[in-house]
Design an enzyme around this catalytic site. Structure first.
Site, PDB file in Angstrom:
ATOM      1  N   CYS A  37       0.819  -1.216   0.000  1.00 12.27           N
ATOM      2  CA  CYS A  37       0.000   0.000   0.000  1.00 12.27           C
ATOM      3  C   CYS A  37       0.847   1.257   0.000  1.00 12.27           C
ATOM      4  CB  CYS A  37      -0.953  -0.004   1.192  1.00 12.27           C
ATOM      5  SG  CYS A  37      -0.118  -0.124   2.802  1.00 12.27           S
ATOM      6  N   HIS A 193      -2.087   0.739   7.499  1.00 10.17           N
ATOM      7  CA  HIS A 193      -2.334   0.944   6.076  1.00 10.17           C
ATOM      8  C   HIS A 193      -1.911   2.364   5.707  1.00 10.17           C
ATOM      9  CE1 HIS A 193      -4.098  -0.138   2.293  1.00 10.17           C
ATOM     10  NE2 HIS A 193      -5.095   0.730   2.357  1.00 10.17           N
ATOM     11  N   ASN A 217      -7.957   5.371  -0.587  1.00 12.79           N
ATOM     12  CA  ASN A 217      -7.520   4.055  -0.144  1.00 12.79           C
ATOM     13  C   ASN A 217      -7.049   3.241  -1.361  1.00 12.79           C
ATOM     14  OD1 ASN A 217      -7.214   1.467   0.848  1.00 12.79           O
ATOM     15  ND2 ASN A 217      -9.209   1.375   1.839  1.00 12.79           N
TER      16      ASN A 217
END
Length: 595
Positions: A37, A193, A217
């Site tokens: 990520c 994250h 995201n």
């Protein structure tokens, strides 16, 4: 489990494309097998900034009639842009992408770009958890600062607003697991994250201004469901003009969150730009940069020995109400294992230590300061157990402060307000562009000629398209004593100093600053340098190196005069002033086909 590499070929995918309808963060969907990520959030932020994107993804690539099964991308590595070439095979597990996959089945820029980055870092495994700060620097060549959202300052939102308006890259990370057993909290935030920050605004709300942050995201799903989310009531109390401009209700992984909720749910903010303009708070100020490439030996690892050789002096000449200097220290791993050692630096004023970063195992250490007027010194250090360490020290200084060279052995390479074409500065430029090698190839030489020498010598003048790759191969061949297609440091030294001479000659003859020379200019230069040629040869030189109007720009002038000088000297050496040369067939073919 079936693991393998697949080809995005025309046989497997109908109409495969590198891009479909341009480049967007919404093209990216994170897979479930790799914790990448941090890379994808950086790519998502990158898609909003065209000035950085064009460096990373070179143009004229795709699945067209010239498609050869390879692609190339560029990343910033230890002070220079490096080209990474990959084939078109992508890793799959059980028929699904191992890592990132595109939202459109026939669009391949996300997985191909990530594959190139994995190659730069060493493997896909090296993308499994990492630092967004490193990805930002690798994609921009800029300076990055990290802020602890748990200890925010009064001006942090102003930094974010300024960063959003000035084209910076931003991202926020969530802490490690607050709630065991579920990676997604009840409010929709994913634990451990990284999210890209895509905007920062203030909107009128209930007789006040509400500071809002827009996040994306990399999963492409899972959004914040609290205040200011896609379905929240807060948007009903915002003037319609603002709601029309900023509010979007779409399941794409992007959402708004209040600044207070951001600090409550996220741990760190990373901001990056080519210059630290996000510290300007909307004011018009200028930044200068100086870069030092150097190394520390084991015997210099302690403070006393480091002090004797590696001092970098800064002069701050005026008072600033905000941070006015940023220091960025980067280490280069000693070998292909990419193992890092302890690094740090001290900032001193006289005998007083202003700040000590302490030694820690990290690739980059970047700190901003608000310094009062005066003289300061920066001293990079490593642990005594470390082997010889190569490092890059970059110092960004706001406004009219001056940076003075240290008394170390290596030359400094400066940009912006400081002149780079110092006759004795060839070594640091060579080390920067040679990267891991001790030689320069034609592509590295091209980057130096166009990005350093040409930019400095011919600033503001018309230079056409600069030095072509073919011209650089030709120049390299003329200096290539060992005939190995590469330039050593000593060979490059000759080119560097010759360039300075040619720049002075060109500038003197180009009295109108047009960026071009005429036939009469060339005739006078040839005569003054003692290169006696006939009018017939002179006309051939103009035909070969001039444009349709018989004008010669600086890159073509360099290729012309350098070849003329080199071949004249070669003739005199070989003929021993007899006026003629005798070649074997092999010598003749080598001369005309390579040189």
């Amino acid at each position: 489990m079936n693991i393998g590499f697949h080809f995005p070929s025309k046989e497997r995918i109908r109409n495969p494309c590198l891009f479909v309808d341009g480049i967007s963060r919404f093209d990216i969907l994170q897979g479930q097998k790799i914790g990448d990520c941090w890379v994808l959030a950086a790519l998502g932020a990158l898609t909003q900034q065209q000035q950085f994107l064009e460096n990373v993804i070179p143009k004229n690539q795709g699945f067209n009639h010239t498609y050869a099964g390879i692609f190339h991308f560029q990343f910033w590595y230890f002070g220079s842009w490096v080209d990474v070439v990959i084939d078109d095979r992508l890793p799959f597990i059980d028929g699904n992408y191992l890592s990132v996959h595109p939202r459109s089945k026939n669009e391949f820029w996300p997985p191909l770009l990530e594959k190139a980055y994995a190659k730069l870092r060493g493997s896909y495994e090296k993308l499994h958890y990492g630092f967004i700060s490193e990805a930002f620097v690798d994609l921009t060549g800029g300076v990055q600062l990290t802020y602890n959202l748990g200890r925010t300052t009064d001006h942090l939102f102003e930094i974010m607003k300024t960063a959003a308006l000035s084209g910076c890259l931003m991202a926020c990370s969530t802490p490690q697991m607050k709630k065991p057993g579920s990676q997604i909290l009840e409010n929709g935030i994913v634990q451990q994250h990284v999210y890209a920050v895509t905007d920062a605004r203030e909107v009128p709300y209930m007789y006040r201004k509400e500071p809002l942050i827009k996040l994306w995201n990399p999963w492409g799903t899972e959004e914040w469901n609290g205040a200011w989310s896609d379905h929240s009531m807060e948007w009903d109390h915002v003037p319609q003009s603002f709601k029309d401009k900023f509010y979007v209700n779409r399941a794409d992984g992007e959402f708004w969150i209040s600044f207070e909720d951001l600090k409550e749910n996220f741990s760190f903010l990373s901001v990056c730009n080519n210059m630290p303009t996000f510290l300007d708070f909307g004011k018009k100020t200028s930044w200068s940069l100086v870069s030092y490439f150097n190394q520390l030996s084991p015997e210099e690892s302690n403070f006393r020995n480091a002090l004797s050789r590696n001092q970098y002096f800064i002069k701050v000449s005026e008072f600033m109400t905000t941070d006015n200097i940023v220091v960025a220290l980067t280490q280069r791993p000693a070998n292909t294992s990419r193992m890092l050692v302890h690094i740090g630096f001290q900032l001193k004023k006289g005998r007083t230590i202003v700040h000590d970063t302490q030694l820690k195992v990290t690739r980059d250490i970047t700190v901003s300061y608000q310094l009062k007027p005066g003289d300061y010194v920066i001293i990079p250090m490593t642990s005594p157990q470390s082997k010889e360490l190569k490092f890059l020290l970059r110092i960004f200084l706001r406004s009219q402060g001056n940076i003075r060279e240290s008394n170390n052995e290596f030359s400094s390479e400066t940009t912006k307000d400081m002149l780079i074409l110092d006759p004795d500065n060839y070594e640091s430029v060579f080390l920067r562009y040679a990267a891991q090698n001790s030689f320069l190839d034609a592509s590295q030489l091209q980057r130096i000629l166009n990005g350093v020498l040409l930019k400095d010598l011919m600033a503001g003048l018309g230079t056409g398209d600069g030095f072509s790759f073919d011209s650089c191969k030709s120049l390299l061949a003329l200096m290539d004593i060992n005939a190995n297609g590469k330039l050593s440091l000593q060979e490059f030294k000759r080119l560097w100093r010759t360039f300075k001479k040619y720049g002075d000659i060109f500038g003197r003859e180009d009295e109108n600053n047009s960026g071009f020379l005429t036939v009469s200019n060339l005739r006078r230069i040839v005569h003054e340098t003692g290169l006696h040629v006939t009018d017939k040869v002179l006309k051939l030189l103009v035909l070969r190196y001039g444009d349709a109007t018989q004008r010669i720009n600086f890159p073509d002038f360099v290729c012309c005069i350098f070849r003329l000088e080199t071949m004249t000297k070669a003739f005199l050496n070989l003929s021993k002033n007899r006026g003629s040369i005798c070649f074997t067939e092999d010598e003749w073919m080598t001369m005309i086909m390579y040189c």
